[in-house]
Design a protein around this motif. Structure first.
Motif, short mmCIF file in Angstrom:
data_model
loop_
_atom_site.label_atom_id
_atom_site.label_comp_id
_atom_site.label_asym_id
_atom_site.label_seq_id
_atom_site.Cartn_x
_atom_site.Cartn_y
_atom_site.Cartn_z
N GLU A 26 73.10 6.93 37.66
CA GLU A 26 73.94 6.98 38.85
C GLU A 26 73.84 8.31 39.61
OE1 GLU A 26 77.93 5.80 37.75
OE2 GLU A 26 77.36 3.69 37.77
N ILE A 36 73.42 3.62 42.40
CA ILE A 36 72.42 2.79 41.74
C ILE A 36 72.40 3.24 40.28
CG2 ILE A 36 69.96 2.19 41.66
CD1 ILE A 36 71.53 1.22 44.19
N ASP A 37 72.38 2.27 39.36
CA ASP A 37 72.54 2.60 37.95
C ASP A 37 71.51 3.60 37.43
OD1 ASP A 37 74.74 0.94 37.73
OD2 ASP A 37 73.62 -0.74 36.90
N TYR A 49 64.06 2.26 41.17
CA TYR A 49 65.51 2.11 41.07
C TYR A 49 65.86 0.84 40.29
CZ TYR A 49 65.10 5.48 44.82
OH TYR A 49 64.77 6.60 45.56
N GLU A 51 69.16 -1.60 38.78
CA GLU A 51 70.56 -1.99 38.71
C GLU A 51 70.67 -2.90 37.48
OE1 GLU A 51 74.47 -1.85 39.86
OE2 GLU A 51 72.79 -0.66 40.57
N LYS A 53 72.73 -5.39 35.05
CA LYS A 53 73.88 -6.30 35.07
C LYS A 53 74.03 -6.96 33.70
CE LYS A 53 74.93 -5.77 39.34
NZ LYS A 53 76.09 -4.98 39.63
N GLY A 82 73.60 -7.53 42.58
CA GLY A 82 72.76 -6.34 42.49
C GLY A 82 71.94 -6.12 43.75
N LYS A 85 73.34 -3.98 46.61
CA LYS A 85 73.30 -2.51 46.49
C LYS A 85 72.04 -1.92 47.10
CE LYS A 85 76.33 -1.23 42.80
NZ LYS A 85 76.44 -0.39 41.61
#
Length: 90
Positions: A26, A36-37, A49, A51, A53, A82, A85
């Motif tokens: 993040e 963004i994770d 990048y 994300e 879930k 997702g 984002k």
């Protein structure tokens, strides 16, 4: 940055650490206010990048005792969530 990571995020980090892949969790990004994770700086492809879930709902939820159900519906719902984002990304 959130302190409570999901089981999926912890598993993803375990995988990345096991492969020796450096990552940021993040990180603040200049082109979006969304978190963004994970961000990985790939030597050939640049920043990647991710994300992550977690699907916490059973695919059989709401299916009843017989009939047809869509096992992919929970997966599609998380992909759509997702995907939102990444709207600010070029």
């Amino acid at each position: 940055m959130r302190a409570d990571k999901t089981p999926g995020e912890l598993a993803f980090e375990q995988y990345l650490n096991g492969q020796g892949i450096a990552f940021e969790y993040e990180p603040p990004l200049s082109f979006t206010a969304k978190l963004i994770d994970y961000v990985i700086d790939h030597p050939a492809h640049g920043k990647i990048y991710f994300e992550v879930k977690d699907i916490v709902r059973s695919p059989f939820e709401g299916a009843g005792s017989f009939g047809v159900f869509d096992p992919y519906e929970p997966i599609r719902a998380h992909i759509e969530e997702g995907k939102d984002k990444f709207k600010d990304f070029s």
